[in-house]
Design an enzyme around this catalytic site. Structure first.
Site, mmCIF file in Angstrom:
data_model
loop_
_atom_site.group_PDB
_atom_site.id
_atom_site.type_symbol
_atom_site.label_atom_id
_atom_site.label_comp_id
_atom_site.label_asym_id
_atom_site.label_seq_id
_atom_site.Cartn_x
_atom_site.Cartn_y
_atom_site.Cartn_z
ATOM 1 C CB SER A 1 -5.831 11.515 6.453
ATOM 2 O OG SER A 1 -6.237 12.840 6.708
ATOM 3 C CE LYS B 1 -5.492 12.611 10.964
ATOM 4 N NZ LYS B 1 -5.270 11.787 9.747
#
Length: 823
Positions: free
Chosen positions: A707, A750
């Site tokens: 990611s 996140k």
């Protein structure tokens, strides 16, 4: 010398093992020189001066030598063999220091064996061996003890006498005369020889003492050997006494039981107590409501108990087994009538937010209300520490009116912890599942399996995660069979709730049997509400304070959340609030103040300076630094990607303890930058003559995953184009070599981490739009989202012009909440 000491011990065949023969008279043997001795080798015996020992001889030369000594009235010299196995020892096979011994008596036993009783007289040293005789002869030099009774020798003499008497007390079957002889001994050399002679030492150790001529050194050696022997004898006696005491105790118990039986029989009370006990067990079995199979087993064991004597070793084992069967709640339930409104009120009262989890619990209650015989769900709460997984299980039990039990599985590595031990083992017990059911006292409670992701790996003890498969399978747990019980127990009505910090370590088959419900971290607004509604009230109670005595402003709570904690849950937050309340409690207890109000200004004095400061603007104030987003088992977090250029040959250097996937992501980003060199206005020499070093700080922490691809690409592009990255922006997303931005996981965590860090803009893959609804509303309102289809979208949104300063942290431009940049 000790001429009056009796024989201390017989040496078994110390001289030889050959077959005995009739004694022969030697004729016309040459006379021995004046300084010569007849030598008799010994195998495993050392005679000291002053001692009398019997010696068994069997070798031909030894018999001839003994007979010659008796015939001529001469003493013999006893020398220890170096090698006991040598049948015909020569000069090299014998020690050179021995003992001159007078043959007190010589006799032949009825079985043909030859014996001589020898009395040691003095030490001697062999000068040379002589030839010409049918036995060993050697010229010798006598050695006498030169004693000078000084203070040091006298002290050693007294200590040796004490130690020797102590050994005599510890040894079995020792003549009383020996203790008297030791007590009356005044010669240090003679006492050392006497003690070394009666001690059970190896022949080599005795030979060492025999070869020690200096009296002081000889005393030291004997004292050292004696000290070790005393320790061995004391330990041996202690072990013997313990063994005898244990045997005596068992024998006494047996005799008392037999006498008790006889007395009870004479009084006509033989089996009344046992009969009453068995009658109570039978009545308890009738009332337990056991299934037919279990009741049959229980009555079978009860019959065995009736035929078994109370003194039998198996009696308490069978009795304990019946107690377990009777104590289990085979038919006991605790669930109250289901009231959906009441359950919703309880869940809202105990927990703020968590709407998805509350809705799933209410759905279960609605189904159970309409179908009471349905199976209970098996839920697994997954989330970082401190988000309320365990307390949520307790609230579920309260909302459903069920009993709550908890079993921690962290570190469990033995299958028997789940299934129990078989009854063949001493001290066997059921596993944690059955023990917890008995503790709950109901067959339909709420059972929390805490830390299921930390189960130990399977080994020779069995795999506990495999044992849980039956427990957590709704199709099988209706007939769960514990190894100890040996009969099925219905777990289908139990509501199992598992908790875990991460799913990766849970085996696939076990994970497949559970309904996964993820609990992400809390936003700042949610933490503020939790602190105000629950944590402050809890600290009031924990510190014995009333709400009027201590008050905390919302601004102070918000400052603690922002500056003193950085976590997904609220455990650290509660600890910091506890520190504040303890300081207030101290002031009130000392009488300094009757009421304390805590505001922002008071926090530095109580908690110290803020440990967490906004560092994003400082870290991203130069080209080649970007802010990424990461998911961890503890919740979401931000991470910085840094890059620098150094003279070289076009290599890519990666540091920061990166995993293989993250390294490949960095390599893909580097290749993508190279492919876009012309679009980025990069000269070929810039890449060919430079090495690029990419580093992810916090190098002690392992990092992995794809990611960070977008952040890697933006970092490299920023470095090579000398353009800064916006300091208020973070990004996440996997990239392909064609420049596509691919979806990633952990979006909710996140984004919450970005809010917690004070960021204003988050760039996410466009294919993650489906996760937008999972983001808390508070976070959605505070963050500007940029959806990325291609890496060019990221560059257009985040890179500043060369001449423009990077926007400072907190100065985000005004823009709609959701933006899709132009391609």
């Amino acid at each position: 010398m000790m001429t009056g000491i009796q024989t201390l011990r017989a040496a078994p065949d110390d001289v030889g093992t050959g077959a005995p023969r009739a004694a022969t008279q030697s004729d016309a043997l040459p006379a021995l020189p004046a300084d010569a001795l007849i030598i008799v080798p010994t195998r495993n015996m050392v005679l000291f001066p002053g001692l009398v020992l019997p010696v068994t001889i069997g070798r031909e030369r030894s018999i001839t030598a003994a007979q010659e000594a008796v015939r001529t009235g001469q003493p013999v010299g006893l020398l220890l063999q170096r090698n006991p196995e040598a049948e015909e020892p020569g000069e090299a096979d014998l020690h050179r220091i021995g003992t001159v011994a007078a043959v007190v008596r010589y006799l032949t036993a009825p079985d043909g064996a030859h014996h001589m009783i020898c009395q040691g007289q003095r030490r001697f040293r062999v000068l040379e061996h002589l030839e010409g005789w049918p036995f060993l002869v050697a010229r010798v030099e006598p050695i006498d003890d030169a004693e000078a009774l000084d203070t040091e020798i006298e002290a050693r003499l007294d200590l040796l006498r004490q130690r020797a008497l102590e050994v005599v007390q510890l040894l079995p079957n020792v003549p009383q005369e020996l203790a008297s002889a030791i007590q009356g001994m005044r010669s240090a050399a003679a006492l050392a020889d006497l003690v070394a002679g009666f001690m059970d030492l190896k022949p080599a150790e005795k030979q060492t003492v025999l070869e020690t001529f200096d009296v002081r050194d000889r005393l030291d050696k004997v004292l050292a050997l004696l000290a070790h022997r005393i320790d061995v004898l004391k330990l041996s006696r202690q072990i013997g006494e313990q063994t005898q005491q244990s045997m005596d105790s068992r024998q006494r118990e047996y005799l008392l039981r037999e006498q008790l039986k006889t007395i009870q029989k004479e009084l006509g009370e033989g089996d009344d107590a046992k009969s009453d006990e068995l009658a109570e067990l039978k009545k308890a079995i009738d009332k337990a409501g056991m299934p037919a199979e279990v009741e049959t087993q229980a009555r079978k064991e009860l019959g065995r108990l009736e035929r078994m004597g109370e003194a039998s070793g198996e009696y308490p084992m069978v009795r304990a087994y019946l107690d377990w069967l009777i104590a289990l709640p085979w038919s006991v339930t605790s669930a109250e009538p289901i009231d959906i409104a009441r359950a919703r009120a309880i869940l809202d009262e105990d927990h703020f937010g968590l709407e998805k989890i509350k809705r799933r619990i209410l759905e279960f209650l609605a189904v159970r209300k309409l179908n009471p015989t349905g199976r209970s769900p098996i839920l697994c709460f997954v989330g970082p520490p401190g988000v309320g997984k365990t307390s949520l299980g307790q609230s579920i039990a309260r909302a459903t009116g069920r009993k709550f039990v908890r079993a921690s599985l962290g570190g469990v590595h033995d299958e028997a912890e789940i299934r129990g031990h078989r009854r063949t083992y001493i001290g066997a017990l059921p596993g944690n599942v059955i023990q917890s059911i008995r503790k709950a006292g109901t067959r339909d409670g709420v059972f929390m399996l805490d830390e299921v992701d930390k189960l130990g790996a399977g080994g020779f003890h069995g795999d506990p995660s495999s044992a849980l498969l039956e427990v957590l399978d709704p199709e099988q747990n209706g007939t769960f069979r514990d190894n100890y019980l040996g009969v099925p127990f219905d777990l289908s009505q139990v509501m199992f709730i598992a908790t875990a910090n991460m799913l990766d370590t849970i085996p696939g088959p076990l994970r497949d049997r559970m309904e996964i419900i993820e609990l992400s971290g809390y936003t700042e607004l949610e933490k503020l509400q939790i602190a105000r509604r629950y944590l402050v009230r809890r600290q009031h109670e924990a510190n014995g304070l009333s709400a009027e005595q201590v008050t905390v402003t919302d601004a102070a709570l918000a400052e603690i959340i922002r500056g003193y904690t950085r976590e997904a849950g609220v455990r650290s937050l509660e600890r910091e609030i506890g520190s504040v309340f303890r300081r207030a409690a101290m002031r009130i207890a000392e009488g300094v103040a009757a009421q304390v109000a805590i505001d922002v200004a008071a926090l530095p004095e109580i908690l110290g300076p803020r440990p967490f400061e906004g560092e994003i603007a400082m870290r991203t104030s130069v080209p080649g630094v970007a802010t990424g987003l990461a998911w961890t088992p503890m919740g979401g977090d931000i991470l910085f990607i840094e890059a620098t250029r150094i003279p070289g040959s076009g290599r890519l250097i990666l540091t920061g303890q990166l995993g293989d996937v993250m390294k490949e992501s960095a390599q893909a980003a580097f290749s993508l930058v190279k492919s876009k060199a012309r679009a980025l206005s990069l000269e070929d020499s810039t890449l060919e003559k430079s090495d690029i070093h990419v580093h992810v700080p916090a190098g002690a922490i392992p990092k992995d995953g794809p990611s960070a691809g977008v952040a890697m690409f933006v970092t490299l592009a920023s470095l090579l184009t000398d353009r800064k990255v916006r300091s208020d922006t973070a990004m996440t997303g996997e990239i392909s070599l064609r420049g596509l931005v691919l979806p990633v996981g952990g979006i909710k965590e996140k984004v919450i981490a970005a809010v917690r860090a004070g960021l204003k803009t988050v760039m996410l893959p466009a294919r993650n739009r489906k996760d937008f609804e999972d983001i808390p509303e508070d976070a959605r309102n505070r963050i500007r989202f940029v959806w990325l289809e291609h890496v060019d979208d990221a560059l257009a949104a985040v890179l500043t012009d060369r001449d423009d300063p990077a926007p400072q942290h907190g100065d985000a431009p005004t823009a709609p909440a959701m933006v899709a940049p132009e391609r």
